[in-house]
Each structure stands twice: as C-alpha cells, then as structure tokens.
Design a protein around this motif. Structure first.
Motif, PDB file in Angstrom:
ATOM      1  N   TRP A  82       0.843  -1.211   0.000  1.00 28.13           N
ATOM      2  CA  TRP A  82       0.000   0.000   0.000  1.00 28.13           C
ATOM      3  C   TRP A  82       0.879   1.263   0.000  1.00 28.13           C
ATOM      4  O   TRP A  82       0.572   2.249  -0.685  1.00 28.13           O
ATOM      5  N   THR A  83       1.960   1.218   0.760  1.00 27.62           N
ATOM      6  CA  THR A  83       2.880   2.361   0.784  1.00 27.62           C
ATOM      7  C   THR A  83       3.441   2.633  -0.605  1.00 27.62           C
ATOM      8  O   THR A  83       3.519   3.781  -1.056  1.00 27.62           O
ATOM      9  N   MET A  84       3.805   1.557  -1.316  1.00 31.92           N
ATOM     10  CA  MET A  84       4.351   1.711  -2.669  1.00 31.92           C
ATOM     11  C   MET A  84       3.280   2.257  -3.614  1.00 31.92           C
ATOM     12  O   MET A  84       3.561   3.119  -4.459  1.00 31.92           O
ATOM     13  N   ILE A  85       2.055   1.764  -3.473  1.00 35.43           N
ATOM     14  CA  ILE A  85       0.943   2.257  -4.311  1.00 35.43           C
ATOM     15  C   ILE A  85       0.744   3.751  -4.067  1.00 35.43           C
ATOM     16  O   ILE A  85       0.550   4.538  -5.003  1.00 35.43           O
ATOM     17  N   TYR A  86       0.799   4.140  -2.801  1.00 32.58           N
ATOM     18  CA  TYR A  86       0.639   5.549  -2.429  1.00 32.58           C
ATOM     19  C   TYR A  86       1.724   6.403  -3.088  1.00 32.58           C
ATOM     20  O   TYR A  86       1.449   7.463  -3.660  1.00 32.58           O
ATOM     21  N   ILE A  87       2.970   5.930  -2.999  1.00 32.68           N
ATOM     22  CA  ILE A  87       4.106   6.687  -3.578  1.00 32.68           C
ATOM     23  C   ILE A  87       3.940   6.805  -5.098  1.00 32.68           C
ATOM     24  O   ILE A  87       4.118   7.887  -5.674  1.00 32.68           O
ATOM     25  N   LEU A  88       3.621   5.694  -5.746  1.00 34.05           N
ATOM     26  CA  LEU A  88       3.440   5.715  -7.204  1.00 34.05           C
ATOM     27  C   LEU A  88       2.328   6.683  -7.602  1.00 34.05           C
ATOM     28  O   LEU A  88       2.449   7.448  -8.566  1.00 34.05           O
ATOM     29  N   THR A  89       1.216   6.626  -6.851  1.00 33.59           N
ATOM     30  CA  THR A  89       0.065   7.486  -7.172  1.00 33.59           C
ATOM     31  C   THR A  89       0.400   8.955  -6.942  1.00 33.59           C
ATOM     32  O   THR A  89       0.059   9.817  -7.765  1.00 33.59           O
ATOM     33  N   LYS A  90       1.085   9.233  -5.838  1.00 31.22           N
ATOM     34  CA  LYS A  90       1.441  10.628  -5.501  1.00 31.22           C
ATOM     35  C   LYS A  90       2.307  11.254  -6.595  1.00 31.22           C
ATOM     36  O   LYS A  90       2.179  12.444  -6.896  1.00 31.22           O
ATOM     37  N   HIS A  91       3.164  10.425  -7.202  1.00 33.54           N
ATOM     38  CA  HIS A  91       4.051  10.935  -8.247  1.00 33.54           C
ATOM     39  C   HIS A  91       3.502  10.679  -9.654  1.00 33.54           C
ATOM     40  O   HIS A  91       4.239  10.733 -10.635  1.00 33.54           O
ATOM     41  N   LYS A  92       2.177  10.328  -9.700  1.00 35.59           N
ATOM     42  CA  LYS A  92       1.422  10.214 -10.953  1.00 35.59           C
ATOM     43  C   LYS A  92       1.879   9.060 -11.869  1.00 35.59           C
ATOM     44  O   LYS A  92       1.733   9.126 -13.080  1.00 35.59           O
ATOM     45  N   TYR A  93       2.419   8.012 -11.271  1.00 34.88           N
ATOM     46  CA  TYR A  93       2.717   6.789 -12.017  1.00 34.88           C
ATOM     47  C   TYR A  93       1.497   5.856 -11.873  1.00 34.88           C
ATOM     48  O   TYR A  93       1.563   4.819 -11.211  1.00 34.88           O
ATOM     49  N   PHE A  94       0.390   6.307 -12.481  1.00 37.33           N
ATOM     50  CA  PHE A  94      -0.896   5.659 -12.248  1.00 37.33           C
ATOM     51  C   PHE A  94      -0.955   4.225 -12.769  1.00 37.33           C
ATOM     52  O   PHE A  94      -1.563   3.357 -12.150  1.00 37.33           O
ATOM     53  N   LYS A  95      -0.326   3.986 -13.910  1.00 42.52           N
ATOM     54  CA  LYS A  95      -0.386   2.643 -14.514  1.00 42.52           C
ATOM     55  C   LYS A  95       0.222   1.602 -13.577  1.00 42.52           C
ATOM     56  O   LYS A  95      -0.375   0.556 -13.305  1.00 42.52           O
ATOM     57  N   HIS A  96       1.439   1.886 -13.070  1.00 46.75           N
ATOM     58  CA  HIS A  96       2.103   0.965 -12.144  1.00 46.75           C
ATOM     59  C   HIS A  96       1.292   0.818 -10.859  1.00 46.75           C
ATOM     60  O   HIS A  96       1.186  -0.290 -10.309  1.00 46.75           O
ATOM     61  N   ALA A  97       0.739   1.918 -10.367  1.00 41.94           N
ATOM     62  CA  ALA A  97      -0.033   1.895  -9.115  1.00 41.94           C
ATOM     63  C   ALA A  97      -1.270   1.008  -9.258  1.00 41.94           C
ATOM     64  O   ALA A  97      -1.579   0.202  -8.369  1.00 41.94           O
ATOM     65  N   LYS A  98      -1.964   1.140 -10.381  1.00 41.61           N
ATOM     66  CA  LYS A  98      -3.174   0.334 -10.597  1.00 41.61           C
ATOM     67  C   LYS A  98      -2.855  -1.153 -10.700  1.00 41.61           C
ATOM     68  O   LYS A  98      -3.585  -1.998 -10.166  1.00 41.61           O
ATOM     69  N   ILE A  99      -1.767  -1.471 -11.402  1.00 44.10           N
ATOM     70  CA  ILE A  99      -1.378  -2.887 -11.557  1.00 44.10           C
ATOM     71  C   ILE A  99      -1.076  -3.496 -10.194  1.00 44.10           C
ATOM     72  O   ILE A  99      -1.527  -4.607  -9.876  1.00 44.10           O
ATOM     73  N   LEU A 100      -0.335  -2.765  -9.360  1.00 37.69           N
ATOM     74  CA  LEU A 100       0.012  -3.260  -8.030  1.00 37.69           C
ATOM     75  C   LEU A 100      -1.235  -3.375  -7.148  1.00 37.69           C
ATOM     76  O   LEU A 100      -1.397  -4.347  -6.397  1.00 37.69           O
ATOM     77  N   LEU A 101      -2.129  -2.396  -7.251  1.00 39.04           N
ATOM     78  CA  LEU A 101      -3.366  -2.418  -6.461  1.00 39.04           C
ATOM     79  C   LEU A 101      -4.215  -3.644  -6.812  1.00 39.04           C
ATOM     80  O   LEU A 101      -4.781  -4.297  -5.930  1.00 39.04           O
ATOM     81  N   GLU A 102      -4.306  -3.947  -8.108  1.00 37.73           N
ATOM     82  CA  GLU A 102      -5.105  -5.099  -8.527  1.00 37.73           C
ATOM     83  C   GLU A 102      -4.509  -6.414  -8.039  1.00 37.73           C
ATOM     84  O   GLU A 102      -5.222  -7.397  -7.851  1.00 37.73           O
TER      85      GLU A 102
END
Length: 591
Positions: A82-102
C-alpha cells in the motif's frame, strides 16, 4: 525502546546509502539480513518513503521490486504494498499503481474497515486526494469483478473519512448496483455521493434513469430528468432511449412518443433502438396496426433482427401467422437471416395452435440453414408434445437436447411432469420430479397438484402420502413448501382427510403450518359443514399470529370463485376472528 528506534533508523539510513550508491547486492550480506530488522514491514516502509523523498520513484519502485525477487522467503505485506501504491500514485505513475493495487485487491478482508483503517493512515501517507484516488480505483476493481458488497465497503470507508471519491468510481458502482437490481441501494449511494461533494454528470444520471427502468418507476425517472434540467445537464441519446423503453414497457405509449418528439426537438435523431422500443411496446399490447405504421415511418435508421423479430412475435400473438411469415420473407430479402430467436417465435405459435407437423417442418428448415436449436426451441416442442399426450416424442426431443450439450431447465422438467401426469404414467412423472429436485430446481405449486390429481384419478391417494417417505429415502429435504402444495391441492379436491393426515405428519416432523395451510384446511372443513373443526383451525391460526394476506385472499377468490355465498360467509367469519390483514379489510370495504 529508544535504542531500538535509533537502531532501526540507522539500519534504514544504511540501506538507503547502499541503494543510492548502487551496490544493492551488498544488502544480501549477513550484516543486513541475519539478525537485523531489514525485512520487517516497518523498515521496508520507511526505506520506501525516504527513497521517494530523495528521487521520487527512480529508486523506491526498483527497490520494492528487487526486495521481493532477491530476498529468500520474503513477500511484501499489505502495508508495504500500500505504501508503494501511495508513492506511485502521488508521483502520478498511475499505470504501475493500478497494476500493483489489482494484485493485492483480492487479498482476504482487504475491503473490511479494520484493514482499510490500518492501510489508509498517516503512517502510509496523509494526502487525502491520493488516498481518495487509490480507494476509488479499488471500488472500480471490485465492481469489475462483480464484488459489489466489497465495493460498497470501500465506498463507506471513503465516506466515513470524508474523502471525495472519483466521479468515475461512483458511476461504476451505481451501474453495478443498477445491473443487480439493487435499486434502493442505488438511491442511498447517490445521496451519499452528493453529500461528499461529487457532482453528477450525464453518465451518472443515465445510470439513475436506467435504475428507474429496471424497477419500472416512471415517476422517479421524471424526477431525475427534472433534476438534470435544473443542473443544466442535457439528456443524450441513451437517456431518451432508456426513458422510451421504460414508458413502452409500462404501456405509456403517449409518454413514449412525447419523449421521441422531445429528443427530435433537441436535435437528437432517434436510432433503431428508439424505434425498437416503441414498436415493442405497441406489439406487447397487440396494437399491430400502429406498430406497422411506425415501422414504415422509420427514417435515418435501418431495421435490424430485433425490429423484425418483435413485429413477427406481435403478429403471432394476435393470431396473424400469415403476416408474420410474410415479414420473415421480407426480412430475408433485406439480407437479414432469421436467427434462432425469430424461429422460436414462429415455432411457439405453431405449437400453441397444435400444428406440430408444421412445427417439425420449420425445425427441418432450421437444420437446413445450420441454425442450432436452443433451450427455448426444445422446451417449446417438449411442451407441445406433452400437451397432446405424446410423451414418446417429448422424450426423443429431450434426448436430442442432451446430445447437443443443452441442459434441462425447470421448464423442461415441468413440461415432462405435466405430460406424464396427463397420460397417467405416474411413476415416470415422479422420477422426473426427483430429477428436477436433484438438479437444484424448485417445483411450483402446479407441479405438485398435477401429481396429486394424477394419483387421485387412479384412486391412489396413499401414493401421495408415501411420496414423502421417498423424498427422505433419496436424501431430499421435505420442507413446508412441499406440504403446503400437497395439502392445498387435497383441500381443493375436497379430500380433506388426506390433507389432515399430511398436516399431522408435518407437525410430527416439527414443521409449523403457515397461513396458507391453516386457511386451506379451515375452508375445506367449512365447505363440508364442519364449522366447529374449521373454527378450531382458525383459533390455532390466531394463536400463531398468522394472517390472511391480500395475496392469499385473492388466490382463494380466484380458486373458489364458483362457491359464491359459502366463500363470502367464510370471509365474514374471518373478519370476526380478526384474521384478515389490513390490506384485505380495505379491499373488502371497497367491494
């Protein structure tokens, strides 16, 4: 305690130093791995956060991936992910964040309040916009996987923490609820969504109107349309088509045509979906002249399979088979080859009229055109054969159906049971009843009454009583619905002795009677002139706080309409006994 904290901080700084210098394999040395807190959730979290401050995600994201692939027996926890998803999302790396979230979305209990509460915390990042965006993606992921309840739980977490969900997530969730016909939940969620400051757009309003269509609520649809106008959200083609479909299904043809006029005034041309809805509504009420006129007036749209099949079905319903067959020919000349749905429509009419030979000719035509019969085709033929007592032909269709890979459904079993009861082959009827139950289908009241009638016609009422023992022998549950159906039918046939025997067997099994059973027995005794026994049944009914509902009252009136004054006296007696619901009393007053 402070030494432990300081030690962990030093470890974090050491790890960051190694990562920034690029000698990552040094982290695999015993100095870091053995006896240290390197692989704890807190350490990895802190490293990820600190690295993101140094270089956004150029080090934190590769480090996150490296740790799991390089350290033996290590897997990221929900918190580190979740921390990594938060960091990715905060820096607008949405594609990577969504893949990890799923990847983590379907972990056990992720959507529950305690887990989400632990993840969406200050320790993992306190940017409310970022958290709202991640949770919105989670809502969408659950909806796409048809996990609607989990999506609702996440939405509730968003609401409780006063975050603002993404509009798209709200639209997807509302749409999932509407598809599942959870209309009340749609409106509750919409109200909460507005309360969080989310402004509805045309897509949200279309979902709301679609929900109205599913529930048949024309009045509410009008209110949604009024709200749209107040907020300057203009209806589109989907909005108008949904409204026309709703009005047409409810037989409100004037209102449907008004919507058509309104959309044309707004500069939106009707498409074939618009015309199909209007034609369907007219055909459903047998208004074929108007449906045909509308068909001829279609402009800027091309009639399709649905258009022709709807008209063919309409003409079949008004017994104009010749017109239906001519339309099928017109359809073919337009290059639209009739499919199985079109053939089923004509087949149903032929079978309904007893024209089995013509139905078989049509079936041969389907085979010649490589059109595979479906479950509807087979059920139509089986039902037609059973109605004329030709169970041999019905079984042949059933066998072909199974050979083709089709499964028998409740209608297939119902038709076969009826057919065998009709020709008094009760053993076969009984076997199909058990097959139906073993397949997970629940027989209706009429299925049981065919069996009761069949055995009674053979003066073999005891076979019905023994049927219950066979249920148990075959490992099938005998619940109140079985007793209710059998008792009700014996009472209708005025064989109250057998009904009473079943009633006592039921009580011995510890199953309590309901209002249908008590009222049926009481009325059966009432008709026999045994008013005292009937009163005893009604007294027992009163003690159990059982009432005659409006549905049961109407059912009695339909079943015993020929009884006239006897039934009226029975209702008078129940009024005095205070056994009629308020709705029934209101209905009686109106009469």
């Amino acid at each position: 305690m402070s030494n432990l904290v300081n030690g962990n901080q030093q470890l974090v700084e050491s790890i960051i130093g190694v990562v920034l210098k690029g000698g990552w394999n040094n982290l695999l040395r015993p100095k870091f791995v053995v006896g240290s807190h390197f692989t704890t959730t807190t350490t990895i979290q802190e490293v990820l956060v600190q690295l993101s401050l140094y270089s956004r995600i150029s080090h934190s994201w590769p480090f996150f991936q490296w740790v799991e692939s390089s350290l033996p027996h290590y897997q990221h926890s929900l918190k580190t992910s979740w921390t990594m998803i938060y960091i990715l999302t905060k820096h607008k790396y949405f594609k990577h964040a969504k893949i990890l979230l799923e990847k983590i979305a379907f972990k056990d209990f992720l959507s529950t309040r305690p887990v989400l509460g632990a993840l969406v915390s200050k320790d993992n990042g306190d940017d409310s916009d970022v958290n709202a965006l991640i949770l919105s993606w989670l809502v969408i992921a659950y909806c796409n996987s048809r996990m609607t309840q989990e999506a609702i739980q996440v939405f509730e977490h968003i609401r409780v923490h006063r975050l603002r969900p993404e509009l798209h997530a709200c639209t997807v969730l509302l749409n999932s609820l509407a598809k599942d016909r959870l209309t009340d939940t749609v409106w509750k969620l919409y109200k909460k969504m507005v309360g969080l400051g989310v402004e509805a757009n045309i897509h949200v309003y279309n979902v709301l109107i679609h929900a109205c269509c599913k529930s048949g609520d024309a009045e509410k649809a009008e209110k949604v349309l009024t709200e749209m106008e107040l907020k300057s959200v203009f209806p589109d083609l989907f909005t108008y088509n949904t409204l026309i479909s709703l009005y047409s299904k409810k037989g409100m043809h004037y209102e449907a045509l008004c919507v058509q006029h309104r959309m044309e005034t707004a500069g939106i041309s009707p498409d074939i979906v618009t015309y199909n809805s209007l034609i369907h509504g007219l055909c459903g009420e047998g208004r074929m002249r108007e449906a045909s006129r509308l068909f001829r007036e279609i402009k800027d749209a091309t009639p399709n399979h649905v258009t022709y099949t709807t008209l063919i079905d309409g003409f079949c319903r008004v017994n104009d088979l010749d017109h239906a067959l001519r339309l099928r020919e017109v359809m073919e000349t337009k290059g639209l080859l009739p499919g199985v749905v079109t053939y089923n429509t004509i087949l149903r009419k032929l079978c309904g009229g007893g024209r089995i030979r013509d139905a078989n000719k049509l079936l041969n035509e389907m085979n010649g055109k490589n059109i595979e019969p479906d479950i509807v085709t087979c059920n139509t033929l089986i039902n037609a054969y059973c109605k004329i007592g030709d169970t041999k032909s019905a079984l042949k269709v059933k066998d072909k159906m199974l050979d083709a890979g089709l499964k028998l459904d409740s209608l297939t079993y119902k038709a076969l049971i009826h057919g065998f009861c009709k020709v008094k082959e009760m053993d076969s009827a009984k076997e199909f009843l058990f097959s139906m139950l073993n397949s997970g289908f629940c027989p209706s009241y009429c299925t049981y009454y065919w069996l009761v009638d069949g055995y009674c016609d053979q003066h073999n009422e005891e076979a019905v009583i023994k049927l219950l023992d066979e249920f148990v022998t075959r490992g099938l549950l005998v619940d109140i619905s079985v007793y209710r159906a059998l008792i009700r039918r014996f009472c209708k046939l005025e064989k109250v002795g057998y009904a009473d025997e079943l009633f006592h067997l039921m009580q011995e099994k510890g199953i309590s009677g309901d209002s249908v059973i008590y009222a049926s027995l009481a009325y059966a005794y009432w008709k026999q002139g045994k008013a005292n026994v009937a009163s005893d049944m009604l007294d027992e009914m009163y003690k159990k706080r059982l009432m005659v509902t409006l549905k049961l009252y109407k059912s009695f009136n339909a079943s015993f309409s020929a009884d006239g004054n006897i039934l009226n006296l029975f209702w008078d007696h129940l009024v005095k006994a205070r056994l009629l619901s308020k709705q029934v009393l209101k209905d009686l007053q109106q009469v």
